[in-house]
Write an enzyme that holds these catalytic residues in place. Structure first.
Site, PDB file in Angstrom:
ATOM      1  N   GLY A 134       1.476  -1.682  -0.213  1.00 40.67           N
ATOM      2  CA  GLY A 134      -0.228  -0.360  -0.449  1.00 40.67           C
ATOM      3  C   GLY A 134       1.011   1.254   0.074  1.00 40.67           C
ATOM      4  O   GLY A 134       2.493   1.693   0.247  1.00 40.67           O
ATOM      5  N   GLY A 136      -0.238  -5.137   0.828  1.00 39.15           N
ATOM      6  CA  GLY A 136      -1.038  -5.558  -0.096  1.00 39.15           C
ATOM      7  C   GLY A 136      -1.060  -6.068  -1.298  1.00 39.15           C
ATOM      8  O   GLY A 136      -1.960  -5.705  -1.988  1.00 39.15           O
ATOM      9  N   GLU A 182       5.468  -6.070   7.963  1.00 39.33           N
ATOM     10  CA  GLU A 182       4.502  -4.700   8.474  1.00 39.33           C
ATOM     11  C   GLU A 182       5.253  -4.894   9.961  1.00 39.33           C
ATOM     12  O   GLU A 182       5.248  -3.449  10.495  1.00 39.33           O
ATOM     13  CB  GLU A 182       3.371  -4.706   9.126  1.00 39.33           C
ATOM     14  CG  GLU A 182       2.478  -5.404   7.106  1.00 39.33           C
ATOM     15  CD  GLU A 182       2.770  -6.369   6.448  1.00 39.33           C
ATOM     16  OE1 GLU A 182       2.322  -6.254   5.108  1.00 39.33           O
ATOM     17  OE2 GLU A 182       3.006  -7.048   6.830  1.00 39.33           O
ATOM     18  N   ASP A 240      -1.991  -7.069   7.193  1.00 41.04           N
ATOM     19  CA  ASP A 240      -2.911  -6.690   7.591  1.00 41.04           C
ATOM     20  C   ASP A 240      -3.166  -7.715   5.857  1.00 41.04           C
ATOM     21  O   ASP A 240      -3.575  -8.899   5.907  1.00 41.04           O
ATOM     22  CB  ASP A 240      -3.438  -5.520   7.192  1.00 41.04           C
ATOM     23  CG  ASP A 240      -3.235  -4.911   6.402  1.00 41.04           C
ATOM     24  OD1 ASP A 240      -1.795  -5.879   5.580  1.00 41.04           O
ATOM     25  OD2 ASP A 240      -3.572  -4.321   5.835  1.00 41.04           O
TER      26      ASP A 240
END
Length: 365
Positions: free
Chosen positions: A64, A120, A143, A151
């Site tokens: 992301g 992502g 992350e 996530d």
């Protein structure tokens, strides 16, 4: 310039993430356009299957666009740091909608997972029906190093990995190549990058009057037979990973990792990223994966939306992005700074249910 490029050829819908400069990192605009295309092609008679790729040769998608999220969080803190910035909510909720759509898509989705695939990017790839890696694929969920957690469905797919690989990869951000992905179930086919045109040509010449999932599987199965998958480093470390299977606490994980005697390069790199990462992230990752073991896919994305928004109002996420991408000093000042300062109440605060305008945070799935 369009952030995604789409074309339909002989019932094959080709989608290209078109931001080569940012290694095809996902912006809100890219996510929104991807969502529109996927929804419209879902019921279109013109599209029998989808081929999703990144522009250029370096990356499918490097994750992301967290740099933009950092700027939004810092601006919001000047107004009211207890409130989740609307742009952050929009980004995560729409990103997870797209991920869920791919997981549940009625038509074959082929992902060309070539080059860098992180965060992502893995979210887009992991739910696809036909996932291809190449000799240049580099995957990771790093992350912990930016004060976030794995996530984009990480609660789901990390828990589905064999042995204790899921918790290990989540806590260390260990890098994976194509062979590792095939071994761990993150990819279905290992095909050398020189065969991309062969794949596309075969898809364009296919008879789409038959069952489309079987057609794609047949094409990719035949092409992948030509290639020998190299040795997987992840598989070679199976006995090391097995030690983490019965751990009850994060402290147990840490002890085994740090005290392991025979630290080769693969393990040493994992130790470095684990120790340099956010102590808060380590704790929330451990809890996220333990608590989320039996959640449905929809429940996973709903719980991750809440946790991601909590990360936006806790200190470490913005600080981790600052150190990596803004000031690039590689010296994040984590809060709390040490493991000893982390309390149960602090970790509980990450999992507290958030509301926006008195409504529970929800993804429309």
């Amino acid at each position: 310039m369009s952030v995604i490029i789409t074309e339909i050829k002989n019932n094959v819908g080709i989608i290209t993430l078109n931001s080569e400069k940012t290694l095809n990192s996902l912006s809100l605009e890219m996510i929104e356009e991807l969502k529109i295309v996927l929804e419209s092609w879902k019921t279109s008679d013109e599209v029998a299957c989808i081929f999703l790729q990144g522009a250029g040769e370096k990356a499918f998608c490097a994750g992301g666009d967290v740099r933009k999220l950092h700027d939004v969080i810092i601006a919001q803190r000047k107004i009211d740091g207890t409130k989740v910035p609307q742009d952050c909510f929009d980004f995560f909720s729409k990103e997870y909608q797209v991920d869920y759509t791919i997981h549940t898509y009625p038509k074959p989705v082929i992902v060309w997972g070539h080059g860098i695939v992180m965060g992502g990017g893995i979210g887009l790839m992991v739910g696809a029906s036909h996932r291809i890696v190449t000799e240049k694929s580099k995957l990771a969920m790093p992350e912990i190093t930016i004060g976030l957690y794995p996530d984009v469905g990480g609660t789901w797919f990390l828990n589905k990995m064999p042995s204790a690989y899921g918790i290990y990869l989540g806590l260390t951000g260990a890098r994976l190549d194509g062979a590792d992905c095939k071994f761990l179930g993150l990819a279905d086919y290992y095909i050398e990058s020189s065969s991309k045109e062969t794949i596309l040509n075969a898809l364009l010449q296919a008879d789409w009057n038959r069952a489309s999932h079987k057609t794609v599987s047949h094409i990719l199965g035949n092409i992948s037979k030509e290639f020998i998958i190299p040795e997987s480093q992840a598989e070679l470390h199976a006995s090391f990973i097995k030690q983490f299977e019965e751990i009850d606490s994060l402290e147990d994980f840490r002890k085994i990792l740090i005290s392991h005697n025979d630290k080769d390069e693969w393990i040493s790199n994992s130790v470095k990223s684990f120790e340099a990462g956010s102590p808060s992230s380590a704790h929330i990752i451990f809890r996220q994966l333990k608590q989320g073991k039996d959640l449905s896919l929809e429940e996973v994305f709903q719980s991750e939306l809440n946790l991601s928004c909590q990360c936006c109002i806790h200190p470490d996420f913005a600080e981790g992005v600052r150190a990596l991408l803004v000031d690039k000093d590689m010296s994040p000042k984590w809060q709390p700074a040490t493991w000893e300062e982390i309390t149960e109440e602090w970790i509980d605060s990450y999992f507290k249910e958030l509301k926006m305008e008195n409504e529970k945070l929800r993804i429309e799935i």
